[in-house]
Write an enzyme that holds these catalytic residues in place. Structure first.
Site, PDB file in Angstrom:
ATOM      1  N   ARG A  74     -26.040 -31.553  -8.398  1.00 43.25           N
ATOM      2  CA  ARG A  74     -25.376 -30.352  -7.870  1.00 43.25           C
ATOM      3  C   ARG A  74     -23.940 -30.680  -7.439  1.00 43.25           C
ATOM      4  O   ARG A  74     -22.987 -30.347  -8.121  1.00 43.25           O
ATOM      5  CB  ARG A  74     -26.194 -29.779  -6.699  1.00 43.25           C
ATOM      6  CG  ARG A  74     -25.804 -28.348  -6.312  1.00 43.25           C
ATOM      7  CD  ARG A  74     -24.703 -28.252  -5.291  1.00 43.25           C
ATOM      8  NE  ARG A  74     -25.017 -29.070  -4.094  1.00 43.25           N
ATOM      9  CZ  ARG A  74     -24.107 -29.395  -3.191  1.00 43.25           C
ATOM     10  NH1 ARG A  74     -22.853 -28.981  -3.313  1.00 43.25           N
ATOM     11  NH2 ARG A  74     -24.448 -30.170  -2.157  1.00 43.25           N
ATOM     12  N   ASP A  75     -23.787 -31.413  -6.351  1.00 39.79           N
ATOM     13  CA  ASP A  75     -22.443 -31.685  -5.832  1.00 39.79           C
ATOM     14  C   ASP A  75     -21.651 -32.539  -6.823  1.00 39.79           C
ATOM     15  O   ASP A  75     -20.425 -32.440  -6.917  1.00 39.79           O
ATOM     16  CB  ASP A  75     -22.558 -32.416  -4.485  1.00 39.79           C
ATOM     17  CG  ASP A  75     -21.302 -32.289  -3.645  1.00 39.79           C
ATOM     18  OD1 ASP A  75     -20.367 -31.585  -4.072  1.00 39.79           O
ATOM     19  OD2 ASP A  75     -21.254 -32.896  -2.562  1.00 39.79           O
ATOM     20  N   HIS A 100     -18.842 -37.987   2.193  1.00 40.47           N
ATOM     21  CA  HIS A 100     -17.992 -38.301   1.028  1.00 40.47           C
ATOM     22  C   HIS A 100     -17.182 -39.549   1.346  1.00 40.47           C
ATOM     23  O   HIS A 100     -16.969 -39.899   2.507  1.00 40.47           O
ATOM     24  CB  HIS A 100     -17.085 -37.112   0.699  1.00 40.47           C
ATOM     25  CG  HIS A 100     -17.800 -36.024  -0.040  1.00 40.47           C
ATOM     26  ND1 HIS A 100     -17.441 -35.625  -1.299  1.00 40.47           N
ATOM     27  CD2 HIS A 100     -18.864 -35.266   0.312  1.00 40.47           C
ATOM     28  CE1 HIS A 100     -18.255 -34.656  -1.706  1.00 40.47           C
ATOM     29  NE2 HIS A 100     -19.122 -34.418  -0.738  1.00 40.47           N
ATOM     30  N   ASN A 147     -18.993 -38.137  -3.500  1.00 40.04           N
ATOM     31  CA  ASN A 147     -19.984 -38.447  -2.481  1.00 40.04           C
ATOM     32  C   ASN A 147     -20.114 -39.957  -2.337  1.00 40.04           C
ATOM     33  O   ASN A 147     -19.717 -40.718  -3.211  1.00 40.04           O
ATOM     34  CB  ASN A 147     -21.342 -37.874  -2.919  1.00 40.04           C
ATOM     35  CG  ASN A 147     -21.367 -36.365  -2.911  1.00 40.04           C
ATOM     36  OD1 ASN A 147     -21.671 -35.750  -1.917  1.00 40.04           O
ATOM     37  ND2 ASN A 147     -21.017 -35.757  -4.029  1.00 40.04           N
ATOM     38  N   HIS A 155     -24.294 -35.586   5.123  1.00 34.15           N
ATOM     39  CA  HIS A 155     -23.792 -35.492   3.745  1.00 34.15           C
ATOM     40  C   HIS A 155     -22.366 -36.026   3.787  1.00 34.15           C
ATOM     41  O   HIS A 155     -21.474 -35.372   4.329  1.00 34.15           O
ATOM     42  CB  HIS A 155     -23.831 -34.026   3.306  1.00 34.15           C
ATOM     43  CG  HIS A 155     -23.207 -33.746   1.983  1.00 34.15           C
ATOM     44  ND1 HIS A 155     -23.957 -33.599   0.832  1.00 34.15           N
ATOM     45  CD2 HIS A 155     -21.915 -33.614   1.607  1.00 34.15           C
ATOM     46  CE1 HIS A 155     -23.144 -33.367  -0.194  1.00 34.15           C
ATOM     47  NE2 HIS A 155     -21.896 -33.368   0.250  1.00 34.15           N
ATOM     48  N   CYS A 210     -14.557 -31.838  -4.017  1.00 36.30           N
ATOM     49  CA  CYS A 210     -14.529 -30.475  -3.470  1.00 36.30           C
ATOM     50  C   CYS A 210     -13.317 -29.768  -4.047  1.00 36.30           C
ATOM     51  O   CYS A 210     -12.221 -30.309  -4.026  1.00 36.30           O
ATOM     52  CB  CYS A 210     -14.445 -30.522  -1.947  1.00 36.30           C
ATOM     53  SG  CYS A 210     -14.193 -28.890  -1.197  1.00 36.30           S
TER      54      CYS A 210
END
Lengths: 311, 311
Positions: free
Chosen positions: B15-16, B214, B254, B212, B245
């Site tokens: 996803r990310d 990064h 990440n 979460h 992002c």
């Protein structure tokens, strides 16, 4: 009033950063790099290694480089010395600090300097005596540097006992400071805390202590934070993360000074270093060193504009 | 006897990791990636985002990808939901977990979902009600995810008060877990500890909490260790450090799952993940994603042979 920064950083790119490159960086560029590092406010520079040029050709010009570095009077200029001969050359050159390196791993030590740990400790005692024979104002600071303190590319894990034994040897022989080096970058935060505490227990709380960390496996800055939590306030680092170890295949370089300074300052710990000036040292390196050797998160992402006021 | 690992890792690359790529990864490759991640022993996967395909074309196939992911019965399959419509689609798809994202930074929230924080909280309450209307065994776990909890690329620093206010909103609306996201990677270890403790103070100790993180500025794993020291045991990460992002120019991805697992296991914390199998996911990514997006210290250095017995 004490104006010294919260964290003392020794810049090692001119020595550890260059020693494994397959290109010889011109003397002028080394001098330019050191001047740029000093101009950024770094208060200690590891300027080179007094090894025979036949062993490490990169340091064939170490005398000239150190002579230039020493023109920067406000900065501590140090050099690595692998043996008595090197220490005598460093003394003659007038360095302010000497880093005498012995590996906690017997196998690594033999590969690095072709002597046993005990033979190296004997050499260290001779170096201590040579320094003591100088007049007091001319005596350089003597660091007993423990290589492979957090793991070895040949032996794997290195025991806490082996590290403490070597630290004890250094301390009894009169080291002014102990350096603990994660030469190959295998350390973890829990291990850093554990070893630092064991070493402090060995030396007592008054012994100066520095950490020399590599970022081989990604935990470099995490290990810095572990060191901070174990009350270490002196760290080696290299601009653009230059560096590696000839006996650690695939190893990445030293922790990146730029990323370290940025993180520390954001954590509220002063370093005395101007980050923009420090970042500018990459231009000097980029003219002589392949791009693949130049790393650093901050260089890649840029200093975020919105964080500028705190950087 | 409790066989759960010491640290729970949710893999977010599907996803990310994919949401900001300029290539659409084929549905088959996404499914292959998820199967490989599950085969490595990862117990939770963020499989995609139920956003309109017109907004993020990468997730035009999210239904098919989630349907495949859910064939792996032993793994928690989650998805991001940005609004009520997305949550209804996710519910219909039968996800096990939902990540409802609101930014603590009002500016970032508006850029991300074009609504105010309060409007988003109202949507979250509706989602909670929709889930409660399901039969108990079919109710997914609902995570209230606080984006920009450690800084914002638009506002810079984000106040602890703003984070706590949003956390309180989530908690009062019935979140099963709070996620704190360093969306743009500006966090530092001291800040992570401070915010986690403030949030715990807000929610009480029983609320589940995940981080979460990064790795934009190099402190990713240092922030993990800070989280561990503040008793967080649930972390998101992405294989090969994929991610970024759209509202954080230059931001790296990440934290790298491979590097995270290696560090944690070396620290004596079990993850339940087979590192070799996890490393093998890179081959799947490399067929579809540009090399420059694939990072990771362990991939670069290789797993040191001498450390194999502990990895």
């Amino acid at each position: 009033m004490d104006n010294s920064p919260d964290v003392h950083i020794c810049e090692v790119a001119p020595r550890d950063g260059l020693q494994n490159l397959d290109v010889i960086v011109p003397t002028g560029a080394k001098c330019e790099l050191i001047s740029a590092i000093v101009a950024a406010g770094v208060s200690e520079v590891d300027a080179g290694s007094f090894v025979p040029a036949t062993v490490v050709p990169q340091f064939g010009d170490v005398g000239a480089v150190v002579a230039h570095a020493l023109t920067h009077k406000s900065t501590t200029i140090g050099a690595v010395v692998p043996n008595v001969k090197g220490a005598e050359r460093a003394l003659a050159a007038g360095v302010n600090s000497m880093y005498f390196v012995i590996s906690a791993s017997e196998t690594h030590n033999r590969a690095n300097v072709r002597r046993t740990i005990e033979e190296q400790l004997e050499a260290f005692r001779v170096v201590r005596a040579r320094i003591n024979a100088q007049k007091a104002p001319e005596r350089p600071h003597l660091v007993g540097a423990v290589a492979t303190a957090f793991g070895c590319s040949m032996e794997g894990d290195v025991s806490e006992a082996a590290v403490c034994r070597l630290v004890q040897g250094f301390a009894e022989a009169g080291a002014d400071e102990i350096g603990l080096a994660d030469t190959v970058g295998y350390g973890t935060p829990t291990q850093v805390k554990r070893i630092v505490r064991a070493v402090r227990n060995e030396t007592g709380p008054k012994m100066m202590l520095r950490l020399h960390l590599h970022d081989t496996l990604g935990a470099g800055l995490a290990n810095v934070v572990a060191g901070l939590e174990a009350d270490v306030r002196r760290f080696d680092a290299a601009v653009s993360g230059l560096g590696g170890c000839p006996f650690a295949p695939g190893a990445r370089g030293n922790i990146v000074t730029e990323d370290l300074v940025f993180m520390l300052e954001r954590m509220g710990l002063s370093t005395g270093i101007d980050l923009d000036r420090l970042m500018a040292t990459r231009e000097i390196l980029a003219r002589h060193v392949e791009q693949k050797h130049l790393t650093g998160h901050l260089h890649e992402a840029g200093i975020p504009r919105v964080l500028r006021r705190v950087a």
